[in-house]
Design an enzyme around this catalytic site. Structure first.
Site, PDB file in Angstrom:
ATOM      1  N   LYS A 195       0.851  -1.181   0.000  1.00 32.02           N
ATOM      2  CA  LYS A 195       0.000   0.000   0.000  1.00 32.02           C
ATOM      3  C   LYS A 195       0.888   1.233   0.000  1.00 32.02           C
ATOM      4  O   LYS A 195       1.678   1.437   0.921  1.00 32.02           O
ATOM      5  CB  LYS A 195      -0.905  -0.013   1.232  1.00 32.02           C
ATOM      6  CG  LYS A 195      -1.774   1.232   1.329  1.00 32.02           C
ATOM      7  CD  LYS A 195      -2.785   1.122   2.449  1.00 32.02           C
ATOM      8  CE  LYS A 195      -3.576   2.404   2.582  1.00 32.02           C
ATOM      9  NZ  LYS A 195      -4.569   2.323   3.669  1.00 32.02           N
ATOM     10  N   LYS A 248      -2.159  -1.586  -3.918  1.00 29.45           N
ATOM     11  CA  LYS A 248      -3.037  -0.422  -3.881  1.00 29.45           C
ATOM     12  C   LYS A 248      -2.209   0.846  -3.915  1.00 29.45           C
ATOM     13  O   LYS A 248      -1.231   0.911  -3.176  1.00 29.45           O
ATOM     14  CB  LYS A 248      -3.845  -0.516  -2.580  1.00 29.45           C
ATOM     15  CG  LYS A 248      -4.666   0.691  -2.263  1.00 29.45           C
ATOM     16  CD  LYS A 248      -5.245   0.528  -0.893  1.00 29.45           C
ATOM     17  CE  LYS A 248      -5.967   1.804  -0.545  1.00 29.45           C
ATOM     18  NZ  LYS A 248      -6.389   1.844   0.814  1.00 29.45           N
TER      19      LYS A 248
HETATM   20  C1  PBG Z   1      -7.526   3.212   5.548  1.00 34.36           C
HETATM   21  C2  PBG Z   1      -7.740   3.130   4.085  1.00 34.36           C
HETATM   22  C3  PBG Z   1      -7.590   4.111   3.097  1.00 34.36           C
HETATM   23  C4  PBG Z   1      -8.064   3.554   1.908  1.00 34.36           C
HETATM   24  C5  PBG Z   1      -8.445   2.247   2.188  1.00 34.36           C
HETATM   25  N1  PBG Z   1      -8.212   1.998   3.546  1.00 34.36           N
HETATM   26  C6  PBG Z   1      -7.155   5.518   3.179  1.00 34.36           C
HETATM   27  C7  PBG Z   1      -5.776   5.857   3.550  1.00 34.36           C
HETATM   28  O1  PBG Z   1      -4.898   5.016   3.710  1.00 34.36           O
HETATM   29  O2  PBG Z   1      -5.576   7.061   3.730  1.00 34.36           O
HETATM   30  C8  PBG Z   1      -8.150   4.257   0.591  1.00 34.36           C
HETATM   31  C9  PBG Z   1      -9.193   3.743  -0.349  1.00 34.36           C
HETATM   32  C10 PBG Z   1      -9.528   4.652  -1.471  1.00 34.36           C
HETATM   33  O3  PBG Z   1      -8.922   5.707  -1.685  1.00 34.36           O
HETATM   34  O4  PBG Z   1     -10.461   4.278  -2.203  1.00 34.36           O
HETATM   35  N2  PBG Z   1      -6.213   3.220   5.958  1.00 34.36           N
END
Ligand code: PBG
Length: 336
Positions: A195, A248
């Site tokens: 991520k 992601k």
């Molecule tokens: C929580 C999380 C996030 C997303 C999924 N889980 C936001 C972040 O890390 O700031 C993003 C999903 C999206 O942008 O569709 N940590």
């Protein structure tokens, strides 16, 4: 073999020939639809930067899940928006919070659906960071038991899949242990193994009110310049017990999806995030791109890059497209 023996256009001549030669197919049961759930009942609160998406109370979220199942979407991924936030993010493990309530409701009303629960503290903390703060830093090891506690609450409510997105080191192992100790040995863990610290999460943070109150997430989410590190993260999470791994965002990281796919034997999930969704909508609203075609092209690209499973806010529209594809293909005139 070259022209005129080889003519690439032969296999592109008719819709039926193109369908025969097609290498990548989307399947509705490998689509995952994210849902934002909030307290209350009868609540449908639209999210401005995510057209068609809304914060839903558990009753309406269950109705949405039923509508998704109807068109063949196989999974939903739940994010909770609590009534109140605090420094610890204690709403994350409230058994009566919107996420456990929605899980129970969907299990009852739409038993064929796989229910995924996102696990992170950022939607629940007053400071918007993904873990417990120690000064201005996120304390990795102190956060682990809190993530395990939330995971256990969701699993006991009936979640099929626990999806930790916090990026703390060691959380997969700690969550696996907590689930097993609670007797939830069959609960799947999908780790957000890879991520990135990304600008493409903007609309999500509006939706969840989870923008960090100071600083950013670069000390725990990954640097977008790195791909070898993605392999280390994926292998580490699998060694700790992750059943599937996620990359992601999606489209800016197609090479990463491919690299991970080539190195692991578990299913790979790609998350087409809120900013990717918002961009396609914004361009379509201006008449600059054709949304149905662009959304399909983006989804195919993610699968072709190596994702087996796709999390997307377009899940419903894509499932409808897949269902009508055969009819559409049959109706199309051959183009020479
Ligand atoms: C929580 C999380 C996030 C997303 C999924 N889980 C936001 C972040 O890390 O700031 C993003 C999903 C999206 O942008 O569709 N940590």
């Amino acid at each position: 073999m070259s022209f005129p023996i080889h003519r690439g256009r032969r296999l592109r001549r008719t819709p039926a020939l193109r369908a025969l030669a097609r290498e990548t197919h989307l399947a509705a049961d490998q689509l995952v639809a994210p849902l934002f759930v909030c307290p209350g009942s009868g609540v449908r609160d639209p999210i401005a930067s995510m057209p068609g998406q809304a914060r839903l109370s558990p009753d309406l979220a269950a109705r949405e899940a039923a509508a998704l199942a109807e068109v063949g979407v196989g999974s939903v991924l739940l994010f909770g928006i609590p009534a109140a936030k605090d420094a610890e993010g204690s709403g994350a493990w409230d058994p009566d919070g919107p996420v456990p309530q929605t899980i129970r409701r969907i299990k009852r009303d739409v038993p064929e659906m796989a229910i995924w629960a996102d696990v992170c503290l950022c939607e629940y903390t007053s400071h918007g960071h993904c873990g417990l703060l120690h000064g201005r830093e996120v304390d990795n090891d102190a956060t682990l038991p809190l993530l395990a506690r939330a995971s256990r609450v969701y699993a006991e409510a009936g979640a099929d899949v626990i999806a930790p997105s916090d990026m703390m080191d060691g959380r997969v192992g700690v969550i696996r242990e907590a689930l097993d100790a609670a007797g939830c040995t069959g609960t799947v863990i999908v780790s957000y193994a890879v991520k990135y610290a990304s600008a493409f999460y903007g609309p999500f943070r509006d939706a969840a009110g989870s923008t960090p109150q100071f600083g950013d997430r670069r000390a725990y989410q990954m640097d977008g310049a790195n791909v070898r590190e993605a392999i280390r993260e994926a292998l580490a999470d699998i060694a700790e017990g992750a059943d599937m791994v996620m990359v992601k965002p999606g489209m800016p990281y197609l090479d990463v999806i491919r690299a991970v796919r080539d190195r692991v034997d578990v299913p790979v999930v790609a998350y087409q995030v809120s900013g990717e969704f918002a961009m396609l909508h914004a361009a379509a609203e201006r008449g600059w791109i054709d949304l149905p075609r662009a959304m399909q092209e983006a989804a195919v690209a993610l699968n072709r890059a190596g994702a087996d499973i796709l999390i997307t806010y377009f899940a419903r529209e894509l499932a409808l497209q897949i269902a009508s594809e055969r009819r559409a293909v049959a109706a199309m005139e051959p183009v020479r």
